[in-house]
Design an enzyme around this catalytic site. Structure first.
Site, mmCIF file in Angstrom:
data_model
loop_
_atom_site.group_PDB
_atom_site.id
_atom_site.type_symbol
_atom_site.label_atom_id
_atom_site.label_comp_id
_atom_site.label_asym_id
_atom_site.label_seq_id
_atom_site.Cartn_x
_atom_site.Cartn_y
_atom_site.Cartn_z
ATOM 1 N N CYS A 66 -59.426 -2.480 -59.970
ATOM 2 C CA CYS A 66 -60.323 -1.805 -59.032
ATOM 3 C C CYS A 66 -59.595 -0.927 -58.018
ATOM 4 O O CYS A 66 -60.237 -0.146 -57.316
ATOM 5 C CB CYS A 66 -61.169 -2.845 -58.295
ATOM 6 S SG CYS A 66 -62.214 -3.838 -59.385
ATOM 7 N N HIS B 280 -47.790 -3.544 -54.191
ATOM 8 C CA HIS B 280 -47.869 -4.220 -55.490
ATOM 9 C C HIS B 280 -47.200 -5.588 -55.371
ATOM 10 O O HIS B 280 -46.025 -5.690 -55.044
ATOM 11 C CB HIS B 280 -47.165 -3.385 -56.556
ATOM 12 C CG HIS B 280 -47.632 -3.667 -57.953
ATOM 13 N ND1 HIS B 280 -47.708 -4.940 -58.471
ATOM 14 C CD2 HIS B 280 -48.070 -2.838 -58.940
ATOM 15 C CE1 HIS B 280 -48.164 -4.879 -59.714
ATOM 16 N NE2 HIS B 280 -48.383 -3.619 -60.021
ATOM 17 N N HIS C 5 -64.171 5.369 -39.555
ATOM 18 C CA HIS C 5 -64.981 4.900 -40.687
ATOM 19 C C HIS C 5 -64.129 4.072 -41.632
ATOM 20 O O HIS C 5 -62.957 4.386 -41.867
ATOM 21 C CB HIS C 5 -65.601 6.086 -41.441
ATOM 22 C CG HIS C 5 -66.349 7.043 -40.564
ATOM 23 N ND1 HIS C 5 -67.560 6.720 -39.981
ATOM 24 C CD2 HIS C 5 -66.048 8.301 -40.145
ATOM 25 C CE1 HIS C 5 -67.971 7.759 -39.257
ATOM 26 N NE2 HIS C 5 -67.076 8.710 -39.338
ATOM 27 N N HIS D 225 -63.348 -1.659 -50.481
ATOM 28 C CA HIS D 225 -63.839 -1.920 -51.834
ATOM 29 C C HIS D 225 -64.870 -3.043 -51.840
ATOM 30 O O HIS D 225 -64.617 -4.158 -51.379
ATOM 31 C CB HIS D 225 -62.666 -2.289 -52.738
ATOM 32 C CG HIS D 225 -63.071 -2.808 -54.078
ATOM 33 N ND1 HIS D 225 -63.962 -2.149 -54.895
ATOM 34 C CD2 HIS D 225 -62.711 -3.940 -54.751
ATOM 35 C CE1 HIS D 225 -64.134 -2.847 -55.997
ATOM 36 N NE2 HIS D 225 -63.393 -3.939 -55.944
ATOM 37 N N HIS E 28 -74.841 -3.769 -52.237
ATOM 38 C CA HIS E 28 -76.245 -4.140 -52.425
ATOM 39 C C HIS E 28 -76.963 -3.161 -53.341
ATOM 40 O O HIS E 28 -77.747 -3.558 -54.217
ATOM 41 C CB HIS E 28 -76.950 -4.204 -51.069
ATOM 42 C CG HIS E 28 -78.348 -4.721 -51.137
ATOM 43 N ND1 HIS E 28 -79.447 -3.900 -51.329
ATOM 44 C CD2 HIS E 28 -78.845 -5.983 -51.041
ATOM 45 C CE1 HIS E 28 -80.544 -4.624 -51.338
ATOM 46 N NE2 HIS E 28 -80.214 -5.893 -51.168
ATOM 47 N N ASN F 195 -70.681 -3.897 -57.717
ATOM 48 C CA ASN F 195 -69.246 -3.615 -57.748
ATOM 49 C C ASN F 195 -68.991 -2.578 -58.838
ATOM 50 O O ASN F 195 -68.955 -2.904 -60.025
ATOM 51 C CB ASN F 195 -68.473 -4.909 -58.019
ATOM 52 C CG ASN F 195 -66.958 -4.690 -58.003
ATOM 53 O OD1 ASN F 195 -66.475 -3.572 -58.060
ATOM 54 N ND2 ASN F 195 -66.220 -5.785 -57.936
#
Length: 581
Positions: free
Chosen positions: A306, A385, A477, A481, A510, A514
């Site tokens: 993702c 990572h 802002h 994720h 919502h 995802n």
């Protein structure tokens, strides 16, 4: 009374039997010893156990009356032991702080050299009167043509080297998010019913997925391909290509229309999709569909989870730095039909409940003429990572179950390893984005703790905690994720964010679920649909995924972004949010 151990897989949990919680430790733990090495080892084990205990939270859940078995007629309870994100206030690794300052200094040496030169020059000039300075420059100094030409030659060379070595600004001209057709929309109740009709799940697996959906934070308007509910295998090359084509071409058609750019004008193409990687690649499918030029630099990223959207941005940025006067398109998507698992393993059923259809397409440019029409300028990308750690590497792992059914396994350690990756990432990012006052307080307290460490104890007082910078001062802002409601709740607590900072992420979860690597763009589209982005605003996009990776991208708004009248996935739904998210 029967009390059974249980677990809730809405987030990675650890099951426990409540009876075992009351059992005393084995007598061997109380056995005295005269070996100081053994005492030290036992103390270290106790400290490790205490540290592990701080990452766990327990909850007793009433599961009703047992219907059958030896405990029939008795009320039963489950103990849920949840792994929480590690408290960012407890420990900050100094090496990530040093890495952040290394990024800052290596890209801004002038922050040190220019003030020194100004001070030296001011001290020299300040000691002279106006008449003395005039006399020193014009009357006491003789110039010849060679000296003047050499001076201006050196000056021109220095200026040229500076501008040639300075990284080109990368502009985000515009972006588009794919919105599937309404016939692909599915409610949570319909999701469970269609899964039941597919005949792939037993009632216990269906009940488990239903419980997950209730606490997932996903509403009744997300989108899934109908092929996943077919009785046969949905993860076929034909179905994968059909789903990917629908999403990618839908987003790209909208992007090219919004930006008034021809596909043949694109110089760099980067596509990321984690689980579906056909041959020819997805990037080749796009080149073929739009008949792009033959010398296009195309890349296809797979298996990166993702957070791959920010990885793709980083690659596109590097390509634009090496290719002046060019533009790049970054496409981020995921094939839900290849994340679908039709077995009974609960840790592999979790992705079924969260992943939904989505795709984003972003147009980047390094051309100066795009300065006026661009929406944002790329400020920073920081990638972390943690794959060297075995637990992090296996926290999200594609494999087959005992019945040889392929799926995506979610480890119980996911929340913990994700928290460590996030902590490392934001610690590295801090020196690049935080106000100087915040950096000074943070670095001073961190240096003090490093030079004068205190003995490790099981409890940490507020006075012994390091000063954690307020990231709300660095960004207007936040686009975090939208993995799940539990993850967003934990991040809000640890980063001490307000509800308004999490609104875009919760709304995207919502409304669309995802959507993997494209979720951060649905969140930015939400902020634009609300008309909240103004000139100079800073936007923090942060994503995390398998590997384990945590990546951040920071943008600065070039102008006020007005509420769109067309081409926005939130056009008919933005006004409904926030609604009790």
């Amino acid at each position: 009374m029967g009390i059974n151990g249980g677990s809730n897989h809405n987030s990675p949990l650890v099951g426990a039997n409540i009876n075992s919680l009351s059992h005393p430790p084995p007598p061997a733990l109380y056995k005295s010893t005269h070996n100081p090495l053994d005492r030290g080892a036992m103390g270290k084990r106790r400290d490790m156990a205490a540290g592990e205990h701080t990452l766990l939270s327990t909850e007793i859940v009433n599961r009703g009356v047992e219907a059958s078995g030896p405990d029939a007629g008795s009320p039963t309870f489950s103990v849920r032991v949840r792994r929480r994100l590690p408290d960012f206030l407890q420990s900050v690794n100094l090496k990530y702080v040093k890495l952040g300052y290394h990024y800052l200094i290596s890209h801004a040496v002038y922050l040190v050299t220019v003030p020194v030169l100004v001070v030296v020059f001011s001290a020299e000039v300040g000691s002279l009167t106006r008449e003395a300075l005039w006399r020193k420059v014009w009357e006491e100094t003789s110039y010849d043509l060679a000296t003047v030409l050499a001076f201006f030659g050196v000056l021109a060379f220095t200026v040229a080297v500076y501008f040639m070595s300075k990284p080109r600004p990368i502009y985000l001209v515009d972006f588009a998010c794919y919105r599937p057709s309404d016939d692909l929309k599915v409610s949570n109740e319909e999701f469970v019913e269609l899964a039941r009709k597919s005949g792939k799940f037993d009632e216990e697996s269906l009940a488990f997925q239903s419980r997950i959906l209730k606490n997932s934070g996903i509403g009744d308007e997300s989108y899934v391909p109908r092929s996943i509910f077919s009785p046969g295998n949905c993860a076929t090359m034909k179905e994968g290509r059909a789903e990917a084509s629908l999403a990618m071409f839908g987003a790209l058609d909208e992007l090219f229309e919004k930006c008034r750019v021809r596909p043949k004008d694109v110089g760099v193409l980067v596509v990321n999709c984690s689980l579906f990687n056909p041959t020819p690649s997805l990037s080749a499918m796009i080149v073929n569909h739009y008949k792009m030029r033959g010398n296009i630099l195309s890349y296809n990223l797979g298996g990166m989870g993702c957070s791959a959207g920010v990885v793709a941005l980083d690659l596109a940025r590097d390509m634009l730095q090496a290719n002046p006067s060019s533009n790049a398109v970054v496409v981020s998507t995921e094939a839900v039909s290849f994340t679908w698992y039709a077995g009974q393993n609960r840790s592999m059923l979790i992705p079924n409940c969260f992943f939904r259809m989505g795709c984003s397409a972003v147009l980047l440019s390094n051309r100066r003429r795009d300065f006026r029409r661009a929406k944002y300028r790329l400020e920073h990308i920081v990638r972390t990572h943690k794959g060297a750690d075995e637990r992090s590497f296996r926290s999200v792992y594609q494999e087959e179950d005992r019945q040889r059914i392929k799926g995506l396994s979610i480890s119980r350690d996911l929340m913990e390893v994700g928290g460590h990756a996030l902590k490392a990432n934001i610690t590295t990012l801090g020196p690049l984005v935080l106000p100087f006052s915040e950096q000074l307080l943070f670095f001073a307290t961190l240096l003090y703790r490093h030079l004068f460490p205190k003995p490790t104890t099981t409890t940490t007082t507020s006075s012994s905690k390091p000063y954690i910078p307020d990231y709300k001062l660095a960004f207007e802002h936040f686009c975090i994720h939208a993995a799940s409601k539990a993850v967003l709740d934990a991040l809000q607590t640890n980063l001490e964010l307000e509800d308004r900072h999490m609104e875009a992420s919760r709304a995207a979860l919502h409304r669309f679920g995802n959507t993997s690597s494209s979720s951060i763009w649905y969140e930015l589209a939400y902020l634009e649909a609300k008309g909240r982005v103004r000139r100079g605003d800073r936007v923090w996009q942060i994503a995390f995924g398998s590997g384990f990776k945590c990546n951040s991208a920071v943008w600065k708004a070039m102008r006020r972004v007005r509420r769109p009248s067309t081409h926005n996935p939130w056009l008919d739904s933005a006004d409904r949010y926030p609604v009790g998210l």
